[in-house]
Design a protein around this motif. Structure first.
Motif, short mmCIF file in Angstrom:
data_model
loop_
_atom_site.label_atom_id
_atom_site.label_comp_id
_atom_site.label_asym_id
_atom_site.label_seq_id
_atom_site.Cartn_x
_atom_site.Cartn_y
_atom_site.Cartn_z
N SER A 1 -2.33 4.36 7.25
CA SER A 1 -1.84 5.69 6.91
C SER A 1 -0.67 5.57 5.95
O SER A 1 0.17 4.67 6.10
N GLY B 1 -6.54 15.60 9.43
CA GLY B 1 -6.25 14.20 9.09
C GLY B 1 -4.80 13.95 8.74
O GLY B 1 -4.37 12.81 8.67
N TRP C 1 -6.05 6.62 3.01
CA TRP C 1 -5.83 7.53 1.87
C TRP C 1 -5.31 6.75 0.67
O TRP C 1 -4.52 5.83 0.80
N PRO D 1 -4.24 10.59 6.37
CA PRO D 1 -5.33 9.93 7.09
C PRO D 1 -5.35 8.44 6.73
O PRO D 1 -4.94 8.05 5.63
#
Length: 240
Positions: A60, A16, A43, A40
């Protein structure tokens, strides 16, 4: 710094996450290198919610987690330092200031600085060096989406913080401003790490559908928009 600073942590090696290195070479001026991790999507809850439709898009987060800053080193020495600090990490791309490919007549074995990196095994590609669009990308990336900004910097990166906090536009005299609408031009001084941030934000921009209309509250762009369009009151509520 309270918004964009984060305590150092171990970047995960799972699928990720991806990593990038960005290089602003220098000899008389410092060579500045930044290591960046892309998280990822979603997050830390980094999510953009469309103000009209309510649709949420996971974003991201860009994490600047390592730096190098030193003058007086030739390319082989810089490459050695990069490898020493990088260990077994793998990178999606190595970006470099495109001006490093200019032949100035004093290159080693006829190779430009960029070509020397390639010759030594660092397969760099030239970054996008357009300034104004790049700064717009940085501003979008600095936006807070949900509970997290989309750009975070390890708190222990002394040189990156110093240069980012000192980054300025040129000042114009009152007389100049009276006679012309002066363009905003950044000062080319102590800007090696900010340039790296600009390069990587242009390489991996927040998608237009997610970020183009977002202006962080109280940011420079927010203030400028209010000043430019004082009679237009609905743009901020609608996300501009």
């Amino acid at each position: 710094r309270s918004i964009h600073g984060i305590e150092p942590f171990t970047i995960p090696d799972d699928e990720g996450w991806s990593r990038v290195r960005v290089i602003d070479p220098g000899y008389r001026n410092p060579c500045a290198i930044n290591w960046i991790a892309m998280s990822p999507a979603g997050w830390r809850g980094c999510v953009h919610k469309d103000p009209d439709s309510g649709v949420e898009t996971k974003l991201s987060v860009m994490v600047i987690y390592r730096e190098f800053h030193e003058a007086g080193l030739k390319v082989p020495d810089i490459v050695d330092e990069m490898k020493k600090r990088s260990g077994q990490e793998r990178y999606s791309v190595d970006l470099i200031d495109p001006s490093s490919d200019i032949h100035k007549g004093n290159e080693v074995a006829g190779l430009s600085t960029m070509e020397q990196f390639v010759e030594l095994g660092i397969k760099v590609i030239p970054a996008n060096n357009t300034v104004a669009p790049g700064l717009d990308e940085v501003r979008r990336r600095m936006g807070v989406y949900g509970p997290s900004a989309a750009l975070l910097i390890f708190n222990n990166l002394e040189h990156t913080w110093r240069e980012m906090l000192g980054y300025r536009y040129k000042d114009f005299s009152a007389k100049t401003l009276e006679n012309q609408d002066a363009l905003e031009v950044v000062r080319k001084k102590n800007d090696h790490h900010p340039d790296n941030v600009r390069y990587v934000c242009q390489w991996r921009p927040i998608p237009a559908r997610d970020g183009t209309k977002i202006v962080p509250f109280n940011s420079f762009a927010y203030a400028r928009k209010i000043q430019d369009e004082p009679k237009r009151g609905s743009w901020a509520r609608k996300g501009w």
